[in-house]
Every structure is written in C-alpha cells, then in structure tokens.
Design a protein around this motif. Structure first.
Motif, short mmCIF file in Angstrom:
data_model
loop_
_atom_site.label_atom_id
_atom_site.label_comp_id
_atom_site.label_asym_id
_atom_site.label_seq_id
_atom_site.Cartn_x
_atom_site.Cartn_y
_atom_site.Cartn_z
N GLU A 268 -5.41 6.19 -9.95
CA GLU A 268 -5.14 4.74 -10.39
C GLU A 268 -4.02 4.21 -9.83
O GLU A 268 -2.59 5.39 -9.73
N LYS A 269 -2.96 3.35 -9.13
CA LYS A 269 -2.23 3.26 -8.49
C LYS A 269 -1.63 1.54 -9.36
O LYS A 269 -1.89 0.44 -8.81
N GLU A 270 -0.53 1.89 -9.80
CA GLU A 270 0.38 0.24 -10.19
C GLU A 270 0.85 -0.54 -9.31
O GLU A 270 1.84 0.33 -8.53
N LEU A 271 0.62 -1.55 -9.15
CA LEU A 271 1.28 -2.39 -8.03
C LEU A 271 3.07 -3.47 -8.89
O LEU A 271 2.46 -3.53 -10.22
N THR A 272 3.58 -3.35 -7.98
CA THR A 272 4.50 -4.37 -8.49
C THR A 272 4.90 -5.80 -8.46
O THR A 272 4.93 -5.46 -7.26
N PRO A 273 3.89 -7.31 -9.13
CA PRO A 273 4.50 -8.10 -8.27
C PRO A 273 5.82 -8.84 -8.12
O PRO A 273 6.92 -8.18 -8.96
N PRO A 274 6.68 -9.28 -7.37
CA PRO A 274 5.77 -10.38 -6.66
C PRO A 274 4.92 -9.48 -5.31
O PRO A 274 6.18 -8.37 -5.07
N LEU A 275 4.48 -9.40 -4.31
CA LEU A 275 3.68 -8.70 -3.25
C LEU A 275 4.22 -9.51 -2.32
O LEU A 275 3.97 -9.00 -1.53
N GLY A 276 5.01 -11.17 -1.84
CA GLY A 276 5.22 -11.23 -0.74
C GLY A 276 3.96 -12.66 -0.55
O GLY A 276 2.72 -11.91 -1.13
N LYS A 277 4.53 -13.53 -0.17
CA LYS A 277 3.53 -14.57 1.19
C LYS A 277 2.48 -13.92 1.51
O LYS A 277 1.23 -14.09 0.88
N VAL B 143 0.47 -6.71 0.45
CA VAL B 143 1.15 -5.61 1.18
C VAL B 143 -0.08 -4.95 0.86
O VAL B 143 -1.16 -4.95 0.58
N THR B 144 1.06 -3.82 1.89
CA THR B 144 -0.55 -2.45 1.98
C THR B 144 -0.30 -1.29 1.35
O THR B 144 0.83 -0.77 1.28
N VAL B 145 -1.28 -0.78 0.42
CA VAL B 145 -0.83 0.33 -0.31
C VAL B 145 -1.43 1.44 0.02
O VAL B 145 -2.98 0.74 0.07
N THR B 146 -1.02 2.93 -0.09
CA THR B 146 -1.84 3.78 0.37
C THR B 146 -1.66 4.61 -1.49
O THR B 146 -1.15 4.32 -2.26
N VAL B 147 -3.57 5.35 -1.77
CA VAL B 147 -4.02 5.50 -2.81
C VAL B 147 -4.24 6.92 -2.72
O VAL B 147 -5.55 6.73 -2.09
N ASP B 148 -3.73 7.96 -2.92
CA ASP B 148 -4.05 9.70 -3.10
C ASP B 148 -4.83 10.30 -4.40
O ASP B 148 -4.41 9.36 -5.40
N SER B 149 -6.59 11.12 -3.45
CA SER B 149 -7.07 11.55 -4.78
C SER B 149 -7.19 12.54 -4.40
O SER B 149 -7.09 12.79 -2.81
N ALA B 150 -6.23 13.63 -5.36
CA ALA B 150 -6.44 15.25 -5.06
C ALA B 150 -7.98 15.62 -5.19
O ALA B 150 -7.91 15.40 -6.29
N TRP B 151 -8.46 16.18 -3.79
CA TRP B 151 -9.56 16.91 -5.13
C TRP B 151 -9.68 18.59 -4.35
O TRP B 151 -8.94 19.20 -3.17
N ASP B 152 -9.60 19.77 -5.22
CA ASP B 152 -9.48 20.74 -5.63
C ASP B 152 -10.12 22.18 -4.78
O ASP B 152 -10.51 22.30 -5.23
N GLY B 153 -11.27 20.93 -4.76
CA GLY B 153 -12.95 21.56 -3.87
C GLY B 153 -13.97 22.07 -5.13
O GLY B 153 -14.76 23.13 -4.90
N ARG B 154 -14.01 21.65 -6.57
CA ARG B 154 -14.83 22.15 -7.38
C ARG B 154 -15.02 20.67 -7.87
O ARG B 154 -15.37 19.56 -7.57
N SER B 155 -16.73 20.89 -8.27
CA SER B 155 -17.42 20.43 -8.93
C SER B 155 -16.92 19.84 -10.26
O SER B 155 -16.26 20.02 -10.74
#
Length: 183
Positions: free
Chosen positions: A103-112, A115-127
């Motif tokens: 999850e990534k929190e957004l801070t309003p306001p975003l403008g008219k 906005v473009t947001v990137t969310v990263d998820s790390a995978w360690d190669g485990r099940s």
C-alpha cells in the motif's frame, strides 16, 4: 435497489487498514477504471538470485484521477487515500506461489490532471509458505485498488490487471581466464 445504493461488505485482514471494506457493488468496472489506471508494470533485477540475498522489485505505475476528495481544492484531513497493489506470482505450470500486497498513501490534492504514482513490491523468491521456489520463469499479475478512508474503508476505483515475467537463477557466475596475448 439502485446500483449505487447497494454495497458489498467484505472483511479484510490487512495489517495496515483492517476492518470493514465497502466496495460499490453496483458500479460499472469501467467507471472505477477511470479513477485509477495501471499504465505499466516492470521488474528489476531480472533475472535475480535469492541464494545471493537478492530480491526483485515488481513495480506498477498508476495514473490517479482527482475524484471523491482527491480534487485540487480538497485538503480535508478526514480523507485518507491509498493505492493497494496486489501482485500474484505463478510458476511456469500456472500454480500460484506467492501473493504480495503493498500500500502507498496518497496526499491530496492531486491537481487538476491527477498524478502518476509508482508502487513497488519486493519479492524474495519465496512462496507464501516461506520456502525458496525453484529456478525458472515466473509470471506475475499486477492489479490495484484506489481506497478511501473516511469513517469507513471504501474502494473507489480498481484497475485492470497487467502481467510480466521474472526469472530466478541461482547458478553461480562463471569466470573464464584467458591467456595473455603471446603466451
């Protein structure tokens, strides 16, 4: 019942949000897609080696449109917004091996224009069971929800899914020594 007055109550056990989640059951998926759109997915490094303590980062780029309290004039402290990204990882036979939620929190306001947001998820190669998965190619499917918290948690937008692939390779690197010229 009208489509906008029906709600589906879902109980979630997310450590960060928890509690009740209200989703607009009657809303058309394309209407929710207009609020958040997944524009690209990528992973780096690829290939990666969990045996060498590496992880790969699976990223989703999202275009968030100002809506439901995310507009340029709304700075209300009672609204909180998150992009909740889900990454489902499957082996080459299609067996799901791991699900990541970030999850990534957004801070309003975003403008008219939003906005473009990137969310990263790390995978360690485990099940999901915590075991290292075998070497090979894995497919990941990324999707997300735009979540608003006011008095209750509510999904205000959802993306269509996009997929990619990543390779696990634990083989040791090889170094070849060549003789010097003239030897």
């Amino acid at each position: 019942m009208s489509g906008t007055s029906r709600y589906c109550i879902v109980f979630l056990l997310f450590p960060f949000l928890g509690g009740l989640l209200l989703a607009d059951e009657g809303k058309d998926k394309s209407e929710q897609d207009k609020k958040i759109r997944l524009t690209a997915v990528k992973d780096t490094p690829d290939p990666f080696s969990p045996a060498m303590q590496e992880t790969t980062t699976i990223s989703g780029d999202y275009l968030i449109k100002p809506t439901d309290g995310l507009g340029q004039h709304d700075k209300s402290p009672e609204h909180r917004f998150f992009v909740r990204q889900t990454v489902r990882i499957a082996d080459s036979a299609g067996n799901e091996t791991r699900t990541l939620s970030t999850e990534k929190e957004l801070t309003p306001p975003l403008g008219k224009e939003g906005v473009t947001v990137t969310v990263d998820s790390a995978w360690d190669g485990r099940s999901d069971a915590g075991n290292l998965v075998p070497d090979g190619a894995y497919t990941y499917i990324v999707s997300a929800q735009l979540v608003r918290i006011r008095e209750k948690v509510k999904v205000v937008g959802e993306t269509s899914a996009k997929s990619g692939s990543v390779t696990i390779d634990r083989s040791s690197p090889t170094i070849a020594l060549l003789p010097e010229d003239g030897a």
